[in-house]
Design a protein around this motif. Sequence first.
Motif, PDB file in Angstrom:
ATOM      1  N   LEU A 253       0.815  -1.213   0.000  1.00  0.00           N
ATOM      2  CA  LEU A 253       0.000   0.000   0.000  1.00  0.00           C
ATOM      3  C   LEU A 253       0.853   1.269   0.000  1.00  0.00           C
ATOM      4  N   ASP A 254       2.097   1.151   0.410  1.00  0.00           N
ATOM      5  CA  ASP A 254       3.003   2.306   0.413  1.00  0.00           C
ATOM      6  C   ASP A 254       3.564   2.613  -0.975  1.00  0.00           C
ATOM      7  N   GLN A 255       3.307   1.739  -1.936  1.00  0.00           N
ATOM      8  CA  GLN A 255       3.860   1.910  -3.282  1.00  0.00           C
ATOM      9  C   GLN A 255       2.924   2.772  -4.136  1.00  0.00           C
ATOM     10  N   ALA A 256       3.472   3.327  -5.202  1.00  0.00           N
ATOM     11  CA  ALA A 256       2.694   4.164  -6.114  1.00  0.00           C
ATOM     12  C   ALA A 256       1.606   3.339  -6.797  1.00  0.00           C
TER      13      ALA A 256
ATOM     14  N   PHE B 160      -0.544  -1.305  -9.592  1.00  0.00           N
ATOM     15  CA  PHE B 160      -1.520  -1.829 -10.549  1.00  0.00           C
ATOM     16  C   PHE B 160      -0.820  -2.627 -11.649  1.00  0.00           C
ATOM     17  N   ASP B 161       0.291  -2.103 -12.146  1.00  0.00           N
ATOM     18  CA  ASP B 161       1.044  -2.813 -13.193  1.00  0.00           C
ATOM     19  C   ASP B 161       1.588  -4.139 -12.695  1.00  0.00           C
ATOM     20  N   TRP B 162       2.063  -4.190 -11.456  1.00  0.00           N
ATOM     21  CA  TRP B 162       2.582  -5.443 -10.893  1.00  0.00           C
ATOM     22  C   TRP B 162       1.474  -6.474 -10.746  1.00  0.00           C
TER      23      TRP B 162
ATOM     24  N   LYS C  77       1.439  -6.251 -16.070  1.00  0.00           N
ATOM     25  CA  LYS C  77       1.930  -5.352 -17.114  1.00  0.00           C
ATOM     26  C   LYS C  77       3.443  -5.165 -17.005  1.00  0.00           C
ATOM     27  N   ARG C  78       3.921  -5.137 -15.771  1.00  0.00           N
ATOM     28  CA  ARG C  78       5.362  -5.048 -15.504  1.00  0.00           C
ATOM     29  C   ARG C  78       5.683  -5.949 -14.317  1.00  0.00           C
ATOM     30  N   PRO C  79       6.888  -6.510 -14.289  1.00  0.00           N
ATOM     31  CA  PRO C  79       7.258  -7.323 -13.126  1.00  0.00           C
ATOM     32  C   PRO C  79       7.527  -6.428 -11.909  1.00  0.00           C
ATOM     33  N   ALA C  80       7.205  -6.950 -10.763  1.00  0.00           N
ATOM     34  CA  ALA C  80       7.479  -6.236  -9.518  1.00  0.00           C
ATOM     35  C   ALA C  80       8.946  -6.411  -9.153  1.00  0.00           C
ATOM     36  N   PRO C  81       9.506  -5.454  -8.424  1.00  0.00           N
ATOM     37  CA  PRO C  81      10.853  -5.655  -7.893  1.00  0.00           C
ATOM     38  C   PRO C  81      10.868  -6.911  -7.012  1.00  0.00           C
ATOM     39  N   ALA C  82      11.998  -7.549  -6.942  1.00  0.00           N
ATOM     40  CA  ALA C  82      12.127  -8.810  -6.194  1.00  0.00           C
ATOM     41  C   ALA C  82      11.617  -8.695  -4.757  1.00  0.00           C
ATOM     42  N   ALA C  83      11.823  -7.562  -4.126  1.00  0.00           N
ATOM     43  CA  ALA C  83      11.398  -7.379  -2.729  1.00  0.00           C
ATOM     44  C   ALA C  83       9.884  -7.470  -2.557  1.00  0.00           C
ATOM     45  N   PHE C  84       9.141  -7.252  -3.647  1.00  0.00           N
ATOM     46  CA  PHE C  84       7.680  -7.281  -3.566  1.00  0.00           C
ATOM     47  C   PHE C  84       7.063  -8.526  -4.181  1.00  0.00           C
ATOM     48  N   GLU C  85       7.879  -9.405  -4.725  1.00  0.00           N
ATOM     49  CA  GLU C  85       7.377 -10.667  -5.279  1.00  0.00           C
ATOM     50  C   GLU C  85       7.236 -11.669  -4.133  1.00  0.00           C
ATOM     51  N   HIS C  86       6.128 -11.577  -3.432  1.00  0.00           N
ATOM     52  CA  HIS C  86       5.895 -12.450  -2.280  1.00  0.00           C
ATOM     53  C   HIS C  86       4.465 -12.973  -2.292  1.00  0.00           C
TER      54      HIS C  86
ATOM     55  N   LEU D 267      -2.885 -11.116  -4.561  1.00  0.00           N
ATOM     56  CA  LEU D 267      -3.508 -10.007  -5.287  1.00  0.00           C
ATOM     57  C   LEU D 267      -3.612 -10.320  -6.782  1.00  0.00           C
ATOM     58  N   LYS D 268      -2.580 -10.926  -7.338  1.00  0.00           N
ATOM     59  CA  LYS D 268      -2.611 -11.304  -8.759  1.00  0.00           C
ATOM     60  C   LYS D 268      -3.720 -12.325  -9.017  1.00  0.00           C
ATOM     61  N   ALA D 269      -3.826 -13.317  -8.153  1.00  0.00           N
ATOM     62  CA  ALA D 269      -4.876 -14.329  -8.301  1.00  0.00           C
ATOM     63  C   ALA D 269      -6.252 -13.701  -8.146  1.00  0.00           C
TER      64      ALA D 269
END
Length: 97
Positions: A59-62, A67-69, A73-82, A88-90
């Motif tokens: 929630l602290d992210q832009a 939305f893109d992650w 649309k775009r991959p998330a930084p590794a720190a947020f791929e959890h 959320l993707k599912a």
Amino acid sequence: MSEDSAGIPLMPLDTRLKRILYRARHRGMQETDLLLGRFAERRLQELSPAELDRFEELLDQADNDLFDWITGKRPAPAAFEHDVLAMLKAFARDPDR
């Protein structure tokens, strides 16, 4: 009131959940408001304290980045791929899941 390891007072869980739900619903970008708000309404009570922490970090992210992650649309930084981003993707693919 208890404190965390850094000496910061911990808020009651129901207060924390209400605050997180509000933040998820009031992002600024309508698409993100709807996606995160609906996810929070349906899943927030099921999340562990650690998952709640990770959701709050998201929630602290832009809005545009988040939305893109979520939509792929775009991959998330590794720190947020959890696990929470995976939830959320599912949810974005199938909100009734």
